[in-house]
Design a protein around this motif. Structure first.
Motif, PDB file in Angstrom:
ATOM      1  N   MET A   1       6.849   0.732 -16.803  1.00  0.00           N
ATOM      2  CA  MET A   1       6.882   0.069 -15.504  1.00  0.00           C
ATOM      3  C   MET A   1       7.398   1.051 -14.464  1.00  0.00           C
ATOM      4  SD  MET A   1       8.914  -1.657 -12.949  1.00  0.00           S
ATOM      5  CE  MET A   1      10.525  -2.106 -13.469  1.00  0.00           C
ATOM      6  N   SER A   2       6.785   0.988 -13.323  1.00  0.00           N
ATOM      7  CA  SER A   2       7.309   1.743 -12.196  1.00  0.00           C
ATOM      8  C   SER A   2       7.365   0.808 -10.996  1.00  0.00           C
ATOM      9  CB  SER A   2       6.436   2.959 -11.886  1.00  0.00           C
ATOM     10  OG  SER A   2       5.229   2.574 -11.291  1.00  0.00           O
ATOM     11  N   GLN A   3       8.309   1.096 -10.136  1.00  0.00           N
ATOM     12  CA  GLN A   3       8.418   0.315  -8.909  1.00  0.00           C
ATOM     13  C   GLN A   3       8.738   1.288  -7.792  1.00  0.00           C
ATOM     14  OE1 GLN A   3      11.503  -2.820  -8.507  1.00  0.00           O
ATOM     15  NE2 GLN A   3       9.768  -4.198  -8.425  1.00  0.00           N
ATOM     16  N   GLU A   4       7.946   1.214  -6.727  1.00  0.00           N
ATOM     17  CA  GLU A   4       8.164   2.135  -5.621  1.00  0.00           C
ATOM     18  C   GLU A   4       7.772   1.479  -4.317  1.00  0.00           C
ATOM     19  OE1 GLU A   4       5.694   5.549  -6.371  1.00  0.00           O
ATOM     20  OE2 GLU A   4       3.856   4.471  -5.936  1.00  0.00           O
ATOM     21  N   LEU A   5       8.331   2.017  -3.242  1.00  0.00           N
ATOM     22  CA  LEU A   5       7.966   1.568  -1.912  1.00  0.00           C
ATOM     23  C   LEU A   5       6.861   2.498  -1.428  1.00  0.00           C
ATOM     24  CD1 LEU A   5       8.779  -0.564   0.207  1.00  0.00           C
ATOM     25  CD2 LEU A   5      10.140   1.228   1.299  1.00  0.00           C
ATOM     26  N   GLU A   6       5.687   1.926  -1.186  1.00  0.00           N
ATOM     27  CA  GLU A   6       4.558   2.729  -0.714  1.00  0.00           C
ATOM     28  C   GLU A   6       4.439   2.560   0.798  1.00  0.00           C
ATOM     29  OE1 GLU A   6       0.358   1.367  -1.077  1.00  0.00           O
ATOM     30  OE2 GLU A   6       0.136   3.151  -2.317  1.00  0.00           O
ATOM     31  N   ILE A   7       4.502   3.676   1.507  1.00  0.00           N
ATOM     32  CA  ILE A   7       4.344   3.673   2.959  1.00  0.00           C
ATOM     33  C   ILE A   7       2.988   4.296   3.249  1.00  0.00           C
ATOM     34  CG2 ILE A   7       5.260   4.527   5.148  1.00  0.00           C
ATOM     35  CD1 ILE A   7       8.033   4.684   3.694  1.00  0.00           C
ATOM     36  N   GLU A   8       2.096   3.508   3.845  1.00  0.00           N
ATOM     37  CA  GLU A   8       0.734   4.006   4.030  1.00  0.00           C
ATOM     38  C   GLU A   8       0.183   3.631   5.400  1.00  0.00           C
ATOM     39  OE1 GLU A   8      -1.518   2.179   0.866  1.00  0.00           O
ATOM     40  OE2 GLU A   8      -1.576   0.257   1.883  1.00  0.00           O
ATOM     41  N   PHE A   9      -0.709   4.479   5.858  1.00  0.00           N
ATOM     42  CA  PHE A   9      -1.408   4.284   7.122  1.00  0.00           C
ATOM     43  C   PHE A   9      -2.889   4.445   6.832  1.00  0.00           C
ATOM     44  CE2 PHE A   9       2.768   5.955   7.679  1.00  0.00           C
ATOM     45  CZ  PHE A   9       3.323   5.131   8.658  1.00  0.00           C
ATOM     46  N   LYS A  10      -3.717   3.585   7.413  1.00  0.00           N
ATOM     47  CA  LYS A  10      -5.139   3.662   7.093  1.00  0.00           C
ATOM     48  C   LYS A  10      -5.985   3.447   8.322  1.00  0.00           C
ATOM     49  CE  LYS A  10      -4.773   0.808   3.668  1.00  0.00           C
ATOM     50  NZ  LYS A  10      -5.661   0.884   2.567  1.00  0.00           N
ATOM     51  N   ASN A  11      -7.193   3.973   8.246  1.00  0.00           N
ATOM     52  CA  ASN A  11      -8.129   3.860   9.357  1.00  0.00           C
ATOM     53  C   ASN A  11      -9.547   3.906   8.790  1.00  0.00           C
ATOM     54  OD1 ASN A  11      -7.875   3.973  12.466  1.00  0.00           O
ATOM     55  ND2 ASN A  11      -9.597   5.332  12.052  1.00  0.00           N
ATOM     56  N   LEU A  12     -10.358   2.931   9.217  1.00  0.00           N
ATOM     57  CA  LEU A  12     -11.759   2.961   8.819  1.00  0.00           C
ATOM     58  C   LEU A  12     -12.449   4.148   9.481  1.00  0.00           C
ATOM     59  CD1 LEU A  12     -12.705  -0.830   8.965  1.00  0.00           C
ATOM     60  CD2 LEU A  12     -12.707   0.634   6.925  1.00  0.00           C
ATOM     61  N   LEU A  13     -13.457   4.674   8.810  1.00  0.00           N
ATOM     62  CA  LEU A  13     -14.229   5.804   9.301  1.00  0.00           C
ATOM     63  C   LEU A  13     -15.701   5.428   9.377  1.00  0.00           C
ATOM     64  CD1 LEU A  13     -12.781   8.560   6.917  1.00  0.00           C
ATOM     65  CD2 LEU A  13     -12.138   8.199   9.313  1.00  0.00           C
ATOM     66  N   THR A  14     -16.436   6.128  10.220  1.00  0.00           N
ATOM     67  CA  THR A  14     -17.893   6.030  10.160  1.00  0.00           C
ATOM     68  C   THR A  14     -18.348   6.954   9.030  1.00  0.00           C
ATOM     69  OG1 THR A  14     -18.253   7.890  11.649  1.00  0.00           O
ATOM     70  CG2 THR A  14     -18.009   5.699  12.671  1.00  0.00           C
ATOM     71  N   ALA A  15     -19.586   6.807   8.592  1.00  0.00           N
ATOM     72  CA  ALA A  15     -20.125   7.691   7.550  1.00  0.00           C
ATOM     73  C   ALA A  15     -20.088   9.141   8.023  1.00  0.00           C
ATOM     74  CB  ALA A  15     -21.545   7.268   7.191  1.00  0.00           C
ATOM     75  N   ASP A  16     -20.373   9.359   9.310  1.00  0.00           N
ATOM     76  CA  ASP A  16     -20.369  10.713   9.860  1.00  0.00           C
ATOM     77  C   ASP A  16     -18.963  11.308   9.850  1.00  0.00           C
ATOM     78  OD1 ASP A  16     -21.627  12.969  11.356  1.00  0.00           O
ATOM     79  OD2 ASP A  16     -20.265  12.285  12.940  1.00  0.00           O
ATOM     80  N   GLU A  17     -17.967  10.517  10.240  1.00  0.00           N
ATOM     81  CA  GLU A  17     -16.581  11.004  10.230  1.00  0.00           C
ATOM     82  C   GLU A  17     -16.147  11.358   8.811  1.00  0.00           C
ATOM     83  OE1 GLU A  17     -14.920   8.464  14.090  1.00  0.00           O
ATOM     84  OE2 GLU A  17     -14.807   7.601  12.075  1.00  0.00           O
ATOM     85  N   TYR A  18     -16.503  10.508   7.858  1.00  0.00           N
ATOM     86  CA  TYR A  18     -16.177  10.749   6.455  1.00  0.00           C
ATOM     87  C   TYR A  18     -16.789  12.076   5.995  1.00  0.00           C
ATOM     88  CZ  TYR A  18     -16.303  10.030   1.367  1.00  0.00           C
ATOM     89  OH  TYR A  18     -16.187  10.184  -0.002  1.00  0.00           O
TER      90      TYR A  18
END
Length: 195
Positions: A1-18
């Motif tokens: 078992m592991s337990q952690e605080l995940e701090i994340e930031f996300k942003n959708l992309l267009t296919a071209d940006e990807y």
């Protein structure tokens, strides 16, 4: 078992940006890892209402069950148990619950594991890159009749992570887009499909 605080930031992309980001970071085909996420909730959506999510993730190297509980806008407490192939298969089929630490957290939320049911699967082709003291993920996801692209940044500190992520988007001329978690995007697509 592991337990952690995940701090994340996300942003959708267009296919071209990807595609531009793959080129910018010189990503090779062997760096792209396929993962499969199987999502669970109760029929009354207890986890969704608690702003939490439960998944079994199948990776090339191992299988894990993770419960994510929202802590702040960009942080989640993650409780994870490793699973054997057989245990994962039984859980996906609704024939048992073999993640003891996750089960303990669910019971603390007054959710009985036997109430859980699989509501869908999402596959992601993921690239993981070290970036400015954190991890940058480039994701191409497939679910129902949808596909989308996303960049995600995991950091150790919320303010620093936010600053790094904003600079990253600006440097790559990527528009800031309101981006929900994969499980939420999947649930919305499922709801639209059943209308």
């Amino acid at each position: 078992m592991s337990q952690e605080l995940e701090i994340e930031f996300k942003n959708l992309l267009t296919a071209d940006e990807y595609d531009r980001l793959l080129t910018h970071f010189h990503v090779q085909q062997e760096q792209i890892v396929r993962q499969e996420n199987h999502y669970f909730d109760t029929s009354q959506q207890h986890l969704k209402k608690a702003m939490s999510g439960l998944r079994i993730r199948i990776l090339p190297s191992h299988i894990e069950c993770t419960l994510k509980e929202r802590s702040t806008d960009n942080a989640y407490l993650e409780t994870t148990d490793r699973l054997s192939d057989d245990a994962a298969a039984e859980m996906i089929q609704g024939k048992g619950f073999h993640a003891p630490s996750v089960k303990e957290r669910l019971l603390a939320m007054n959710i009985q594991p036997e109430q859980l049911q699989l509501f869908g699967t999402l596959a992601t082709n993921r690239v993981a890159l070290e970036y400015e003291g954190g991890l940058l993920f480039l994701d191409h996801s497939f679910y129902l009749q949808c596909e989308d692209y996303e960049v995600e940044y995991e950091a150790n500190d919320e303010q620093t992570g936010s600053d790094v992520f904003q600079r990253f988007l600006a440097a790559h001329h990527i528009e800031k887009r309101d981006t929900k978690k994969k499980i939420a995007r999947f649930a919305e697509a499922l709801a639209q499909q059943s209308e």
